[in-house]
Design an enzyme around this catalytic site. Structure first.
Site, PDB file in Angstrom:
ATOM      1  CE1 TYR A  98      -4.254  -1.581   0.491  1.00 56.96           C
ATOM      2  CE2 TYR A  98      -3.019  -3.034   1.938  1.00 56.96           C
ATOM      3  CZ  TYR A  98      -4.148  -2.741   1.213  1.00 56.96           C
ATOM      4  OH  TYR A  98      -5.194  -3.633   1.202  1.00 56.96           O
ATOM      5  CB  ILE A  99       1.649   3.781  -2.278  1.00 54.50           C
ATOM      6  CG1 ILE A  99       2.540   2.616  -2.748  1.00 54.50           C
ATOM      7  CG2 ILE A  99       2.374   5.119  -2.357  1.00 54.50           C
ATOM      8  CD1 ILE A  99       3.777   2.366  -1.927  1.00 54.50           C
ATOM      9  CG  HIS A 113       5.549  10.218  -6.745  1.00 50.42           C
ATOM     10  ND1 HIS A 113       4.245  10.368  -6.311  1.00 50.42           N
ATOM     11  CD2 HIS A 113       5.922  11.419  -7.232  1.00 50.42           C
ATOM     12  CE1 HIS A 113       3.854  11.611  -6.508  1.00 50.42           C
ATOM     13  NE2 HIS A 113       4.849  12.268  -7.074  1.00 50.42           N
ATOM     14  N   GLY A 114       6.720   5.727  -8.272  1.00 55.06           N
ATOM     15  CA  GLY A 114       7.631   4.594  -8.352  1.00 55.06           C
ATOM     16  C   GLY A 114       7.808   3.821  -7.056  1.00 55.06           C
ATOM     17  CG  LEU A 115       7.012   5.663  -3.319  1.00 58.12           C
ATOM     18  CD1 LEU A 115       6.160   6.283  -2.222  1.00 58.12           C
ATOM     19  CD2 LEU A 115       8.481   5.721  -2.963  1.00 58.12           C
ATOM     20  N   GLY A 116       5.626   1.838  -5.386  1.00 59.67           N
ATOM     21  CA  GLY A 116       5.100   0.489  -5.514  1.00 59.67           C
ATOM     22  C   GLY A 116       6.004  -0.386  -6.372  1.00 59.67           C
ATOM     23  CG  ASN A 155      -7.596  -2.186  -6.078  1.00 58.72           C
ATOM     24  OD1 ASN A 155      -7.378  -1.308  -6.908  1.00 58.72           O
ATOM     25  ND2 ASN A 155      -6.988  -2.218  -4.898  1.00 58.72           N
ATOM     26  CE1 TYR A 213       0.453  -5.743  -6.551  1.00 60.40           C
ATOM     27  CE2 TYR A 213      -1.921  -6.099  -6.550  1.00 60.40           C
ATOM     28  CZ  TYR A 213      -0.776  -5.646  -5.921  1.00 60.40           C
ATOM     29  OH  TYR A 213      -0.852  -5.095  -4.670  1.00 60.40           O
TER      30      TYR A 213
END
Length: 174
Positions: A96-97, A104-107, A134, A141
């Site tokens: 989760y972000i 922003h590329g976190l995931g 979702n 994914y």
């Protein structure tokens, strides 16, 4: 983006705040307040999260931006997996972000970290569950090669929902 593995005893409050905030941001529009409150009390309580943090087969990682927690991931192996997927598998149970840090590329960075963890542990498969409605998460994914391999029930309060189970072979380092 710096990532840190959470301390197994002192960081439950950071994990709880991220867990509640990100879940609410993601699912408040599709669940009642009562169901969310019950889910938070039963599944994301301080005691439950501390138990999960203390489990040697689970790892929490926090993504931070400028020193501020921005998202997190929980992975499981062995008996900590939420479905019996075998010793060759690593589960991404939660990724989760926070809304302000999405896109922003976190995931992506967390996903690559999960693959690195799986490779380091000799796992051949990574899997996860995602709510069937979702669509943004499912698309995310799929970009990493995840395909549907089943489903299971996920309960939010009194609402029984369906999560799609998705898996992918652990990619070669690349």
């Amino acid at each position: 983006m710096p990532m840190i593995q959470m301390d197994r005893s002192d960081d439950v409050d950071v994990i709880r705040a991220l867990s509640v905030d990100t879940f609410a941001q993601t699912f408040a529009d599709t669940n009642t307040k009562e169901d969310l409150d019950e889910y938070f009390a039963n599944n994301l309580s301080r005691d439950e999260l501390q138990r999960e943090i203390d489990d040697p087969d689970s790892v929490f990682l926090v993504a931070s931006v400028d020193g501020e927690p921005a998202g997190y991931m929980k992975t499981n192996v062995g008996a900590a997996q939420t479905e019996p997927m075998g010793d060759d598998s690593l589960e991404i149970q939660r990724l989760y972000i926070l809304r302000d840090y999405k896109h922003h590329g976190l995931g992506t960075n967390l996903m690559h970290t999960a693959f690195d963890m799986a490779r380091a542990q000799g796992k051949t498969r990574t899997w996860l569950g995602v709510w069937e409605h979702n669509d943004p998460a499912i698309a995310f994914y799929k970009r990493f090669g995840f395909t549907r391999c089943g489903s299971h029930t996920f309960v939010v309060g009194h609402d029984r929902q369906t999560d799609l189970l998705m898996q992918t072979p652990v990619p070669a380092r690349g």
